[in-house]
Write a protein that holds these residues in place. Structure first.
Motif, mmCIF file in Angstrom:
data_model
loop_
_atom_site.group_PDB
_atom_site.id
_atom_site.type_symbol
_atom_site.label_atom_id
_atom_site.label_comp_id
_atom_site.label_asym_id
_atom_site.label_seq_id
_atom_site.Cartn_x
_atom_site.Cartn_y
_atom_site.Cartn_z
ATOM 1 N N ARG A 43 0.064 11.485 0.009
ATOM 2 C CA ARG A 43 -1.477 11.504 -0.404
ATOM 3 C C ARG A 43 -1.754 10.059 -0.890
ATOM 4 O O ARG A 43 -2.637 9.479 -0.777
ATOM 5 N N ALA A 44 -1.011 9.763 -1.787
ATOM 6 C CA ALA A 44 -1.372 8.569 -2.613
ATOM 7 C C ALA A 44 -1.324 7.406 -1.877
ATOM 8 O O ALA A 44 -2.235 6.440 -2.072
ATOM 9 N N LEU A 45 -0.434 7.290 -1.128
ATOM 10 C CA LEU A 45 -0.248 6.359 -0.238
ATOM 11 C C LEU A 45 -1.452 6.074 0.948
ATOM 12 O O LEU A 45 -1.860 4.796 1.252
ATOM 13 N N GLY A 46 -2.166 7.169 1.076
ATOM 14 C CA GLY A 46 -3.313 7.192 1.982
ATOM 15 C C GLY A 46 -4.622 6.842 1.066
ATOM 16 O O GLY A 46 -5.687 6.848 1.663
ATOM 17 N N GLU A 47 -4.527 6.882 -0.193
ATOM 18 C CA GLU A 47 -5.823 6.563 -1.049
ATOM 19 C C GLU A 47 -6.290 5.004 -0.796
ATOM 20 O O GLU A 47 -5.418 4.039 -0.597
ATOM 21 N N PRO A 48 -7.466 5.022 -0.703
ATOM 22 C CA PRO A 48 -8.162 3.665 -0.279
ATOM 23 C C PRO A 48 -7.849 2.727 -1.509
ATOM 24 O O PRO A 48 -8.019 2.800 -2.471
ATOM 25 N N GLY A 49 -7.596 1.450 -1.149
ATOM 26 C CA GLY A 49 -7.199 0.503 -1.967
ATOM 27 C C GLY A 49 -5.686 0.224 -2.805
ATOM 28 O O GLY A 49 -5.557 -0.787 -3.568
ATOM 29 N N VAL A 50 -4.895 0.980 -2.376
ATOM 30 C CA VAL A 50 -3.522 1.132 -2.934
ATOM 31 C C VAL A 50 -2.767 0.030 -2.442
ATOM 32 O O VAL A 50 -2.735 -0.192 -1.023
ATOM 33 N N TRP A 51 -2.115 -0.840 -3.204
ATOM 34 C CA TRP A 51 -1.484 -2.173 -2.733
ATOM 35 C C TRP A 51 -0.263 -1.798 -2.704
ATOM 36 O O TRP A 51 0.751 -2.299 -1.851
ATOM 37 N N ALA A 52 0.461 -1.112 -3.713
ATOM 38 C CA ALA A 52 1.707 -1.138 -3.775
ATOM 39 C C ALA A 52 1.880 0.478 -4.505
ATOM 40 O O ALA A 52 1.310 0.821 -5.476
ATOM 41 N N LEU A 53 3.197 1.000 -4.331
ATOM 42 C CA LEU A 53 3.728 2.056 -5.100
ATOM 43 C C LEU A 53 4.748 1.527 -6.186
ATOM 44 O O LEU A 53 5.740 1.077 -5.651
ATOM 45 N N ALA A 54 4.378 1.723 -7.430
ATOM 46 C CA ALA A 54 5.199 1.085 -8.270
ATOM 47 C C ALA A 54 6.548 2.244 -8.676
ATOM 48 O O ALA A 54 6.217 3.324 -8.617
ATOM 49 N N HIS A 55 7.387 1.767 -9.265
ATOM 50 C CA HIS A 55 8.666 2.410 -9.578
ATOM 51 C C HIS A 55 8.799 3.811 -8.665
ATOM 52 O O HIS A 55 8.483 4.918 -9.381
ATOM 53 N N PRO A 56 8.872 3.737 -7.439
ATOM 54 C CA PRO A 56 8.502 5.078 -6.404
ATOM 55 C C PRO A 56 9.404 6.246 -7.024
ATOM 56 O O PRO A 56 8.813 7.141 -6.872
ATOM 57 N N ARG A 57 10.602 6.003 -7.411
ATOM 58 C CA ARG A 57 11.334 7.260 -7.966
ATOM 59 C C ARG A 57 11.079 7.862 -9.203
ATOM 60 O O ARG A 57 10.997 8.841 -9.495
ATOM 61 N N GLY A 58 10.685 6.609 -10.193
ATOM 62 C CA GLY A 58 10.547 7.136 -11.495
ATOM 63 C C GLY A 58 11.637 7.638 -12.222
ATOM 64 O O GLY A 58 11.548 8.434 -13.286
ATOM 65 N N ARG A 59 12.833 7.068 -12.072
ATOM 66 C CA ARG A 59 13.827 7.431 -12.596
ATOM 67 C C ARG A 59 14.045 6.753 -13.959
ATOM 68 O O ARG A 59 13.497 5.471 -13.731
#
Ligand SMILES: [Zn+2]
Ligand SMILES: [Zn+2]
Length: 381
Positions: free
Chosen positions: A262-278
């Motif tokens: 859902r976040a990837l589909g949000e308008p204006g998102v350029w990048a997914l930061a630290h995707p795993r969050g580990r």
């Protein structure tokens, strides 16, 4: 370069070493590496009850983990190691190989059993990261043009926008993306609407005065909410690069694929930061079907971050290789909270190199006009 992305066989001697992240770094068999030494110190620390000794051992473990060079063969141990455990560290370092190290650690153990934890596996020590950068020939940190994802005092950083920008100039960057937190659930110090507007003016002011040297772009590290929406309204997304990040629900064991999609589909998102969050020694991060997430990121043209902050190292080389195969593009981030931290982009270079990511798939190696081409809303020179 050797084959990448495979999982190194797990050691079965109860001694989790560097694990998946360092399959191709070769060390002589009778050498105790910083990875082995710091893991021994972590395990020793945790075998003792809370108190001075445990704390000193923990400090020593981190000092070894963060030391830029292998301690093997160095004349003096670093001053960051607490004095009271210096003899212990010296003795462990002098062990001839891992079996001897394990035996020595067992002799020194406190009341609790020595044991590893998956949350410390698959991280590069600083010395390993430096070695990878020096030994691989594919990605040249000296050719990085964009310094991406760093913080200022406007959120939880230690320095002003000016000071951080000047540090980026000193590192040879031609453009940079500040990415302070928005005021999400987890970050009370984040920027509100007014803060974002103030920073926008500060960025424009810098560009008027120093834009020829370094062009600043305003980014924001925005929160991915529980349902996958973002914590900034659509009306506030023009003209900024959104780095969407999960900071909540990271310890949950449920699958969070749909939240990320859902976040990837949000308008204006350029990048997914630290995707795993580990986080090193703390948590393994979100569970998701990464193949599905990476395919969606590639299709949406959303960049995946390689976060070089030493306690994050996220994505790790194993997942990075998977993302590379899915056709994703990447950004290398220092996640600096201090001018000194900007150097952490080298750790991101090491992770990307280990996963066989090509320079052409990394936005930081490109000139700013490539980035601006797809984003007409950005203010550019
Ligand atoms: Zn973050
Ligand atoms: Zn950050």
């Amino acid at each position: 370069m050797p084959a990448h992305g495979h999982r190194a066989p797990r050691r079965d001697d109860g001694w989790p070493g560097p694990g998946v992240a360092t399959p191709h770094l070769k060390y002589p068999a009778r050498v105790v590496t910083n990875a082995d030494l710091s893991e021994a110190l972590f395990q020793l620390a945790e075998s003792h009850p809370p108190g001075e000794l445990r704390l000193a051992l923990l400090r020593a473990a981190y000092a070894v983990f963060d030391h830029p060079r292998e301690l093997e063969g160095m004349r003096r141990l670093p001053e960051t190691i607490p004095l009271e455990v210096l003899p212990t560290v010296a003795m462990l370092r002098a062990c001839r190989g891992r079996d001897a190290l394990a035996a020595a650690a067992h002799r020194l153990a406190g009341p609790q059993r020595l044991r590893g934890t998956p949350t410390r596996e698959g991280f590069l020590t600083a010395a390993e990261a430096n070695r990878v950068v020096a030994e691989q020939g594919a990605l040249d940190p000296g050719q990085l043009r964009g310094a991406v994802h760093w913080h200022t005092r406007a959120s939880d950083g230690a320095a002003t926008l000016e000071a951080m920008a000047r540090a980026c100039v000193r590192r040879g960057a031609a453009w940079a993306v500040v990415a302070d937190h928005t005021r999400g659930l987890e970050c009370v110090n984040g920027l509100d609407d007014e803060g974002v507007a103030l920073q926008k003016r500060a960025v424009a002011g810098w560009n008027r005065r120093h834009g020829e040297e370094l062009w600043l772009v305003q980014g924001l590290e925005v929160e991915i909410l529980e349902d996958g929406r973002l914590d900034v309204p659509r009306s506030a997304r023009a003209g900024v690069l959104l780095l969407a990040a999960v900071h909540t629900g990271l310890a949950e064991r449920r699958d969070q694929t749909s939240r990320l999609l859902r976040a990837l589909g949000e308008p204006g998102v350029w990048a997914l930061a630290h995707p795993r969050g580990r986080l090193f020694a703390r948590r393994s991060g979100v569970r998701a079907n990464w193949e599905v997430v990476f395919a969606a990121a590639a299709a949406a043209g959303v960049l995946l971050e390689v976060n070089g902050f030493p306690r994050r190292q996220d994505l790790d080389p194993t997942l990075l290789a998977l993302a590379r195969q899915a056709g994703c593009r990447f950004l290398l981030a220092s996640d600096a909270h201090h001018p000194r931290h900007l150097a952490f982009e080298a750790t991101a270079v090491a992770l990307a190199a280990q996963a066989g990511v090509a320079g052409s798939a990394i936005v930081n190696f490109e000139p700013l006009d490539h980035l601006a081409a797809g984003r007409p809303d950005l203010v550019t020179p």
